[in-house]
Design a protein around this motif. Structure first.
Motif, PDB file in Angstrom:
ATOM      1  N   GLY A 148       0.821  -1.204   0.000  1.00 10.51           N
ATOM      2  CA  GLY A 148       0.000   0.000   0.000  1.00 10.51           C
ATOM      3  C   GLY A 148       0.850   1.247   0.000  1.00 10.51           C
ATOM      4  N   ALA A 149       1.901   1.270   0.830  1.00  8.85           N
ATOM      5  CA  ALA A 149       2.795   2.424   0.883  1.00  8.85           C
ATOM      6  C   ALA A 149       3.512   2.612  -0.449  1.00  8.85           C
ATOM      7  CB  ALA A 149       3.807   2.235   2.014  1.00  8.85           C
ATOM      8  N   TRP A 150       3.897   1.509  -1.044  1.00  2.00           N
ATOM      9  CA  TRP A 150       4.585   1.561  -2.340  1.00  2.00           C
ATOM     10  C   TRP A 150       3.650   2.130  -3.405  1.00  2.00           C
ATOM     11  CZ3 TRP A 150       6.202  -3.173  -5.703  1.00  2.00           C
ATOM     12  CH2 TRP A 150       7.181  -2.790  -6.619  1.00  2.00           C
ATOM     13  N   SER A 151       2.403   1.669  -3.428  1.00  2.00           N
ATOM     14  CA  SER A 151       1.434   2.149  -4.409  1.00  2.00           C
ATOM     15  C   SER A 151       1.177   3.641  -4.231  1.00  2.00           C
ATOM     16  CB  SER A 151       0.113   1.374  -4.273  1.00  2.00           C
ATOM     17  OG  SER A 151       0.304   0.001  -4.521  1.00  2.00           O
ATOM     18  N   VAL A 152       1.077   4.093  -2.976  1.00  3.94           N
ATOM     19  CA  VAL A 152       0.894   5.523  -2.714  1.00  3.94           C
ATOM     20  C   VAL A 152       2.070   6.303  -3.284  1.00  3.94           C
ATOM     21  CG1 VAL A 152       0.810   7.295  -0.913  1.00  3.94           C
ATOM     22  CG2 VAL A 152      -0.579   5.238  -0.685  1.00  3.94           C
ATOM     23  N   GLN A 153       3.289   5.813  -3.062  1.00  6.34           N
ATOM     24  CA  GLN A 153       4.478   6.511  -3.545  1.00  6.34           C
ATOM     25  C   GLN A 153       4.485   6.624  -5.063  1.00  6.34           C
ATOM     26  OE1 GLN A 153       6.874   8.040  -1.674  1.00  6.34           O
ATOM     27  NE2 GLN A 153       7.549   8.844  -3.648  1.00  6.34           N
ATOM     28  N   LEU A 154       4.108   5.553  -5.745  1.00 10.53           N
ATOM     29  CA  LEU A 154       4.094   5.576  -7.203  1.00 10.53           C
ATOM     30  C   LEU A 154       3.058   6.566  -7.726  1.00 10.53           C
ATOM     31  CD1 LEU A 154       4.437   1.760  -7.965  1.00 10.53           C
ATOM     32  CD2 LEU A 154       6.194   3.515  -8.178  1.00 10.53           C
ATOM     33  N   LEU A 155       1.887   6.615  -7.085  1.00 12.13           N
ATOM     34  CA  LEU A 155       0.860   7.560  -7.494  1.00 12.13           C
ATOM     35  C   LEU A 155       1.307   9.001  -7.229  1.00 12.13           C
ATOM     36  CD1 LEU A 155      -2.321   5.673  -6.258  1.00 12.13           C
ATOM     37  CD2 LEU A 155      -1.784   6.256  -8.632  1.00 12.13           C
ATOM     38  N   ILE A 156       1.994   9.215  -6.115  1.00 12.08           N
ATOM     39  CA  ILE A 156       2.509  10.553  -5.804  1.00 12.08           C
ATOM     40  C   ILE A 156       3.430  11.039  -6.924  1.00 12.08           C
ATOM     41  CG2 ILE A 156       4.137  11.794  -4.306  1.00 12.08           C
ATOM     42  CD1 ILE A 156       2.916  10.291  -1.941  1.00 12.08           C
ATOM     43  N   GLU A 157       4.291  10.150  -7.415  1.00 17.52           N
ATOM     44  CA  GLU A 157       5.213  10.523  -8.482  1.00 17.52           C
ATOM     45  C   GLU A 157       4.453  10.982  -9.722  1.00 17.52           C
ATOM     46  OE1 GLU A 157       8.194   7.611  -9.330  1.00 17.52           O
ATOM     47  OE2 GLU A 157       8.429   7.094  -7.222  1.00 17.52           O
ATOM     48  N   VAL A 158       3.354  10.293 -10.039  1.00 20.40           N
ATOM     49  CA  VAL A 158       2.562  10.662 -11.211  1.00 20.40           C
ATOM     50  C   VAL A 158       1.908  12.024 -11.005  1.00 20.40           C
ATOM     51  CG1 VAL A 158       0.644   9.999 -12.703  1.00 20.40           C
ATOM     52  CG2 VAL A 158       2.124   8.239 -11.754  1.00 20.40           C
ATOM     53  N   VAL A 159       1.365  12.248  -9.807  1.00 21.15           N
ATOM     54  CA  VAL A 159       0.741  13.541  -9.501  1.00 21.15           C
ATOM     55  C   VAL A 159       1.763  14.662  -9.642  1.00 21.15           C
ATOM     56  CG1 VAL A 159      -0.330  14.941  -7.689  1.00 21.15           C
ATOM     57  CG2 VAL A 159      -1.006  12.545  -7.967  1.00 21.15           C
ATOM     58  N   GLU A 160       2.959  14.457  -9.104  1.00 18.58           N
ATOM     59  CA  GLU A 160       3.987  15.500  -9.151  1.00 18.58           C
ATOM     60  C   GLU A 160       4.425  15.786 -10.588  1.00 18.58           C
ATOM     61  OE1 GLU A 160       6.162  15.155  -4.819  1.00 18.58           O
ATOM     62  OE2 GLU A 160       6.871  13.836  -6.422  1.00 18.58           O
ATOM     63  N   ARG A 161       4.543  14.732 -11.407  1.00 17.41           N
ATOM     64  CA  ARG A 161       4.924  14.949 -12.806  1.00 17.41           C
ATOM     65  C   ARG A 161       3.835  15.722 -13.546  1.00 17.41           C
ATOM     66  NH1 ARG A 161       7.213   9.645 -12.627  1.00 17.41           N
ATOM     67  NH2 ARG A 161       5.324   8.750 -13.535  1.00 17.41           N
ATOM     68  N   ALA A 162       2.578  15.372 -13.272  1.00 21.30           N
ATOM     69  CA  ALA A 162       1.468  16.064 -13.938  1.00 21.30           C
ATOM     70  C   ALA A 162       1.417  17.533 -13.529  1.00 21.30           C
ATOM     71  CB  ALA A 162       0.147  15.372 -13.608  1.00 21.30           C
ATOM     72  N   LEU A 163       1.639  17.813 -12.250  1.00 24.31           N
ATOM     73  CA  LEU A 163       1.654  19.198 -11.792  1.00 24.31           C
ATOM     74  C   LEU A 163       2.819  19.975 -12.408  1.00 24.31           C
ATOM     75  CD1 LEU A 163       0.721  19.001  -7.985  1.00 24.31           C
ATOM     76  CD2 LEU A 163      -0.544  20.168  -9.803  1.00 24.31           C
ATOM     77  N   ALA A 164       3.977  19.313 -12.479  1.00 26.99           N
ATOM     78  CA  ALA A 164       5.150  19.970 -13.065  1.00 26.99           C
ATOM     79  C   ALA A 164       4.919  20.305 -14.530  1.00 26.99           C
ATOM     80  CB  ALA A 164       6.385  19.078 -12.909  1.00 26.99           C
ATOM     81  N   GLY A 165       4.126  19.470 -15.213  1.00 27.44           N
ATOM     82  CA  GLY A 165       3.806  19.718 -16.620  1.00 27.44           C
ATOM     83  C   GLY A 165       2.556  20.549 -16.815  1.00 27.44           C
ATOM     84  N   ASP A 166       2.012  21.074 -15.707  1.00 30.77           N
ATOM     85  CA  ASP A 166       0.800  21.911 -15.748  1.00 30.77           C
ATOM     86  C   ASP A 166      -0.384  21.162 -16.354  1.00 30.77           C
ATOM     87  OD1 ASP A 166      -0.428  24.281 -14.997  1.00 30.77           O
ATOM     88  OD2 ASP A 166      -0.173  25.201 -16.964  1.00 30.77           O
ATOM     89  N   ARG A 167      -0.428  19.838 -16.150  1.00 26.50           N
ATOM     90  CA  ARG A 167      -1.571  19.032 -16.605  1.00 26.50           C
ATOM     91  C   ARG A 167      -2.506  18.864 -15.403  1.00 26.50           C
ATOM     92  NH1 ARG A 167       2.902  16.301 -18.312  1.00 26.50           N
ATOM     93  NH2 ARG A 167       2.497  14.536 -16.935  1.00 26.50           N
ATOM     94  N   LEU A 168      -3.274  19.904 -15.152  1.00 21.18           N
ATOM     95  CA  LEU A 168      -4.036  19.995 -13.912  1.00 21.18           C
ATOM     96  C   LEU A 168      -5.114  18.920 -13.799  1.00 21.18           C
ATOM     97  CD1 LEU A 168      -4.076  21.693 -11.363  1.00 21.18           C
ATOM     98  CD2 LEU A 168      -5.763  23.181 -12.451  1.00 21.18           C
TER      99      LEU A 168
END
Length: 308
Positions: A148-168
């Motif tokens: 569960g912790a691993w899955s949360v971490q992987l999803l966090i990475e996707v959220v951060e990449r999307a925010l960095a690319g302004d894909r709100l």
């Protein structure tokens, strides 16, 4: 002759001789539901005792032990980690299968960059670090807690990449998946890593601010109340900005303050400063409400009383 498997989440898939396709399409041998996975993303070819993996021209590529593969692909070894989209698969060589064989693997959590990796790698493929975080909530064991912790971490990475690319919109969509997973873990009384909670909270506050909605800030306050978790200073600063825009959030803030006032909860001196900041926010919000809607009144017209 050895057998080969892919370990993915809590499942293991036998790799047959010949070609195995991985991707989002239902026609693939291993289907991975992930928006960052192409319909036909990668191919594993098992010929005799040699297994190779190649990228089939996917949009986001394939990494093995943290390094992107190029050209015709590479040969896989026992314990290799394959990343496709946000998902991690482990390639396993099985010499002999016992009825009592373990179907779980082990992860380490890098003490330097805080990302998970398979213990077979020896060092973190993301930053090269060898320091390990030894925590119950991120123990590295495949299972309800570690996975569960691993899955949360992987999803966090996707959220951060999307925010960095302004894909709100994409960031919000993946954030809500992360929020649902955290809620599920909280309901099962599984530990939530404070760093992950802080990162997700800050992303929620950022997206809520950009979309001018109070819902995400309300979630941040509520999940901290449910977990009886003290917000990080950065998270609390974001909450303060949201309360200035949405004064009615003081109700959720009161609920958090009440939960943190539990006699079973103990805090350090640094924590006490954050608690004092929470009380300051409550006082400021209450003062603003009295100016706008009468003493002790909130924007919805309901009377709110200070909680001791």
């Amino acid at each position: 002759m050895a057998r080969y498997r892919l370990r993915f989440l809590l499942q293991e898939f036998d790799i047959p001789r010949g070609e195995t396709l991985l991707g989002r399409s239902a026609e693939c041998h291993v289907t991975i539901e992930d928006p960052l996975v192409s319909r036909t993303h990668a191919r594993i070819n098992l010929d005799g005792e040699e297994a190779t993996i190649s990228d089939l021209g996917s949009r986001n590529g394939v990494k093995v032990n943290g390094a992107p593969i190029k050209g015709d692909g590479i040969t896989l070894k026992d314990g290799d980690r394959i990343r496709i989209g946000t998902q991690e698969l482990v390639f396993c060589r099985v010499e002999m299968v016992s009825a009592r064989a373990r179907t779980t693997g082990f992860l380490k959590h890098c003490g330097k960059c805080h990302l998970p990796y398979a213990q077979e790698a020896g060092s973190c493929p993301n930053c090269g670090g060898t320091e390990q975080v030894d925590e119950d909530t991120l123990s590295g064991r495949f299972g309800s807690g570690g996975q569960g912790a691993w899955s949360v971490q992987l999803l966090i990475e996707v959220v951060e990449r999307a925010l960095a690319g302004d894909r709100l919109d994409e960031a919000e969509r993946m954030l809500r998946r992360t929020m649902a997973l955290i809620e599920e873990r909280a309901a099962m009384r599984e530990g939530i890593d404070p760093r992950q909670l802080s990162t997700v909270s800050e992303a929620a506050l950022t997206i809520g601010d950009k979309k001018a909605t109070r819902e995400l800030a309300a979630w941040v306050l509520t999940i901290h109340r449910v977990l009886v978790a003290l917000p990080s200073p950065t998270t609390l600063a974001g909450i303060g900005r949201e309360i200035a825009t949405h004064p009615d959030l003081v109700g959720e803030l009161d609920g958090l303050a009440t939960a943190l006032a539990s006699p079973e909860k103990t805090f350090s001196e640094d924590d006490a400063k954050v608690l004092a900041s929470i009380e300051g926010l409550r006082a400021a919000a209450g003062s603003g409400a009295s100016v706008q809607g009468g003493a002790g009144a909130s924007s919805d017209g309901k009377t709110r009383t200070a909680l001791s």
